[in-house]
Scaffold this motif. Structure first.
Motif, PDB file in Angstrom:
ATOM      1  N   GLN A 194      68.280  38.532  50.452  1.00 22.42           N
ATOM      2  CA  GLN A 194      69.617  38.721  50.991  1.00 22.42           C
ATOM      3  C   GLN A 194      69.612  38.795  52.517  1.00 22.42           C
ATOM      4  O   GLN A 194      68.637  39.227  53.130  1.00 22.42           O
ATOM      5  CB  GLN A 194      70.235  39.997  50.412  1.00 22.42           C
ATOM      6  CG  GLN A 194      70.376  39.970  48.896  1.00 22.42           C
ATOM      7  CD  GLN A 194      71.147  38.757  48.424  1.00 22.42           C
ATOM      8  OE1 GLN A 194      72.344  38.639  48.672  1.00 22.42           O
ATOM      9  NE2 GLN A 194      70.474  37.848  47.749  1.00 22.42           N
ATOM     10  N   ALA A 228      70.164  45.146  40.615  1.00 20.27           N
ATOM     11  CA  ALA A 228      70.763  45.625  41.863  1.00 20.27           C
ATOM     12  C   ALA A 228      72.218  45.989  41.653  1.00 20.27           C
ATOM     13  O   ALA A 228      72.694  47.027  42.147  1.00 20.27           O
ATOM     14  CB  ALA A 228      70.632  44.559  42.944  1.00 20.27           C
ATOM     15  N   ALA A 229      72.953  45.158  40.918  1.00 19.46           N
ATOM     16  CA  ALA A 229      74.386  45.381  40.728  1.00 19.46           C
ATOM     17  C   ALA A 229      74.661  46.606  39.868  1.00 19.46           C
ATOM     18  O   ALA A 229      75.602  47.364  40.129  1.00 19.46           O
ATOM     19  CB  ALA A 229      75.019  44.139  40.109  1.00 19.46           C
ATOM     20  N   GLN A 230      73.855  46.821  38.841  1.00 19.73           N
ATOM     21  CA  GLN A 230      74.156  47.888  37.891  1.00 19.73           C
ATOM     22  C   GLN A 230      73.428  49.191  38.179  1.00 19.73           C
ATOM     23  O   GLN A 230      73.852  50.251  37.721  1.00 19.73           O
ATOM     24  CB  GLN A 230      73.836  47.417  36.476  1.00 19.73           C
ATOM     25  CG  GLN A 230      74.719  46.251  36.033  1.00 19.73           C
ATOM     26  CD  GLN A 230      74.813  46.120  34.533  1.00 19.73           C
ATOM     27  OE1 GLN A 230      74.476  47.037  33.791  1.00 19.73           O
ATOM     28  NE2 GLN A 230      75.264  44.972  34.078  1.00 19.73           N
ATOM     29  N   CYS A 234      71.374  49.825  41.498  1.00 22.81           N
ATOM     30  CA  CYS A 234      71.116  50.146  42.904  1.00 22.81           C
ATOM     31  C   CYS A 234      72.365  50.159  43.787  1.00 22.81           C
ATOM     32  O   CYS A 234      72.347  50.742  44.876  1.00 22.81           O
ATOM     33  CB  CYS A 234      70.124  49.142  43.500  1.00 22.81           C
ATOM     34  SG  CYS A 234      68.660  48.837  42.497  1.00 22.81           S
ATOM     35  N   ALA A 235      73.418  49.478  43.348  1.00 22.78           N
ATOM     36  CA  ALA A 235      74.548  49.198  44.229  1.00 22.78           C
ATOM     37  C   ALA A 235      75.272  50.445  44.716  1.00 22.78           C
ATOM     38  O   ALA A 235      75.830  50.450  45.814  1.00 22.78           O
ATOM     39  CB  ALA A 235      75.538  48.258  43.530  1.00 22.78           C
ATOM     40  N   TRP A 254      65.109  40.054  44.903  1.00 23.23           N
ATOM     41  CA  TRP A 254      66.543  39.853  45.133  1.00 23.23           C
ATOM     42  C   TRP A 254      66.955  40.424  46.490  1.00 23.23           C
ATOM     43  O   TRP A 254      67.602  39.750  47.289  1.00 23.23           O
ATOM     44  CB  TRP A 254      67.369  40.500  44.020  1.00 23.23           C
ATOM     45  CG  TRP A 254      68.820  40.629  44.369  1.00 23.23           C
ATOM     46  CD1 TRP A 254      69.489  41.765  44.714  1.00 23.23           C
ATOM     47  CD2 TRP A 254      69.774  39.558  44.470  1.00 23.23           C
ATOM     48  NE1 TRP A 254      70.795  41.485  45.012  1.00 23.23           N
ATOM     49  CE2 TRP A 254      71.004  40.139  44.873  1.00 23.23           C
ATOM     50  CE3 TRP A 254      69.710  38.193  44.268  1.00 23.23           C
ATOM     51  CZ2 TRP A 254      72.151  39.384  45.065  1.00 23.23           C
ATOM     52  CZ3 TRP A 254      70.860  37.441  44.457  1.00 23.23           C
ATOM     53  CH2 TRP A 254      72.061  38.028  44.850  1.00 23.23           C
ATOM     54  N   GLN A 302      69.163  40.486  40.590  1.00 17.33           N
ATOM     55  CA  GLN A 302      70.554  40.691  40.984  1.00 17.33           C
ATOM     56  C   GLN A 302      71.271  41.607  39.995  1.00 17.33           C
ATOM     57  O   GLN A 302      72.061  42.468  40.382  1.00 17.33           O
ATOM     58  CB  GLN A 302      71.282  39.354  41.077  1.00 17.33           C
ATOM     59  CG  GLN A 302      72.728  39.481  41.519  1.00 17.33           C
ATOM     60  CD  GLN A 302      73.441  38.137  41.590  1.00 17.33           C
ATOM     61  OE1 GLN A 302      72.966  37.137  41.018  1.00 17.33           O
ATOM     62  NE2 GLN A 302      74.556  38.087  42.280  1.00 17.33           N
ATOM     63  N   ALA A 335      74.274  49.160  47.981  1.00 20.28           N
ATOM     64  CA  ALA A 335      75.163  47.999  47.884  1.00 20.28           C
ATOM     65  C   ALA A 335      74.447  46.886  47.122  1.00 20.28           C
ATOM     66  O   ALA A 335      73.222  46.785  47.149  1.00 20.28           O
ATOM     67  CB  ALA A 335      75.638  47.504  49.240  1.00 20.28           C
ATOM     68  N   ALA A 336      75.219  46.058  46.447  1.00 21.54           N
ATOM     69  CA  ALA A 336      74.651  45.032  45.577  1.00 21.54           C
ATOM     70  C   ALA A 336      73.801  44.028  46.342  1.00 21.54           C
ATOM     71  O   ALA A 336      72.872  43.441  45.787  1.00 21.54           O
ATOM     72  CB  ALA A 336      75.759  44.314  44.810  1.00 21.54           C
ATOM     73  N   ASP A 337      74.122  43.820  47.628  1.00 24.16           N
ATOM     74  CA  ASP A 337      73.334  42.873  48.425  1.00 24.16           C
ATOM     75  C   ASP A 337      72.327  43.569  49.334  1.00 24.16           C
ATOM     76  O   ASP A 337      71.691  42.934  50.173  1.00 24.16           O
ATOM     77  CB  ASP A 337      74.250  41.977  49.262  1.00 24.16           C
ATOM     78  CG  ASP A 337      74.974  42.736  50.371  1.00 24.16           C
ATOM     79  OD1 ASP A 337      74.972  43.996  50.354  1.00 24.16           O
ATOM     80  OD2 ASP A 337      75.535  42.080  51.265  1.00 24.16           O
TER      81      ASP A 337
END
Length: 224
Positions: free
Chosen positions: A125, A50-52, A54-55, A121, A47, A59-61
């Motif tokens: 989702q 992904a947040a830092q 890929c988002a 992760w 996560q 998107a983070a999810d």
């Protein structure tokens, strides 16, 4: 700044920082990867990556907001790991199996354990549903998906990707709900030789017309 610009900026920052701050090279996962024995997926670390990292595009999810970037939510983890590895240059100075300048940079900064974590992760989702948009091509798209195009030697898409587009881990991705624009772009890439990491898809794409590609991509987007 457009999304590509943001992605490159994120990549520059991530590489400059060595993907530290406990995001990608967290001690446990890094040690396991260095020893050649990747640990089980760590969703919290995935996560964070992904947040830092890929988002900006996905998107983070994993539910990207437009067809320029694929939805990764609900995608098979094993397939995501395979594709991330394909973006990396191969041993002996050989080029990457899948050429993409932006993704090559991101993939190069990830260890095998990082890939396992972030793939797990995204796989965990819930994907947002997609929709077919062109009522005029649904019948053609459905025929190609379910039966293929016999006189061109095109097999049914469902044979590998499943009747509802759920795919098969590693070899064949989930296409249910995927952006039709992204599917079209990938089929065109296979057709034009700019994507070469799946020989069956290269042969199939060469046998499809532009109208057939658009029809089956739109149909896949609406599968549930």
């Amino acid at each position: 700044m457009n999304r590509l610009g943001k992605s490159l900026k994120v990549l520059e920052i991530a590489i400059a920082a060595g993907l530290t701050a406990g995001v990608v090279t967290m001690a446990g996962g890094a040690r396991a990867a260095d020893q050649g024995t990747p640990a089980k997926p760590d969703l919290a670390r995935g996560q964070a990556i992904a947040a830092q990292v890929c988002a900006a595009c996905h998107a983070a999810d994993g539910n990207s907001t437009g067809g320029a970037y694929p939805k990764l939510a609900g995608q098979h983890a094993a397939y995501l790991v395979k594709e991330l590895k394909d973006f990396k240059p191969q041993p002996g100075g050989k080029p990457a199996a899948r050429a993409n300048p932006v993704m090559a940079g991101f993939a190069a900064a990830l260890s095998d354990q990082d890939m396992i974590n972030v793939a797990a992760w995204f796989a965990s989702q819930q994907p947002k549903p997609g929709y077919a948009h062109d009522a005029k091509t649904v019948a053609l798209g459905q025929t190609i998906w379910r039966a293929g195009v016999a006189d061109k030697g095109v097999p049914a898409c469902a044979a590998c990707h499943g009747p509802t587009g759920q795919g098969i881990p590693i070899q064949y991705p989930r296409l249910s709900g995927q952006w039709s624009e992204y599917i079209v772009a990938q089929l065109n890439a296979f057709q034009q030789g700019t994507r070469n990491n799946n020989d069956p898809m290269r042969m199939i794409a060469h046998r499809l017309s532009d109208d057939e590609i658009k029809a089956v991509a739109d149909y896949a987007a609406g599968l549930h």
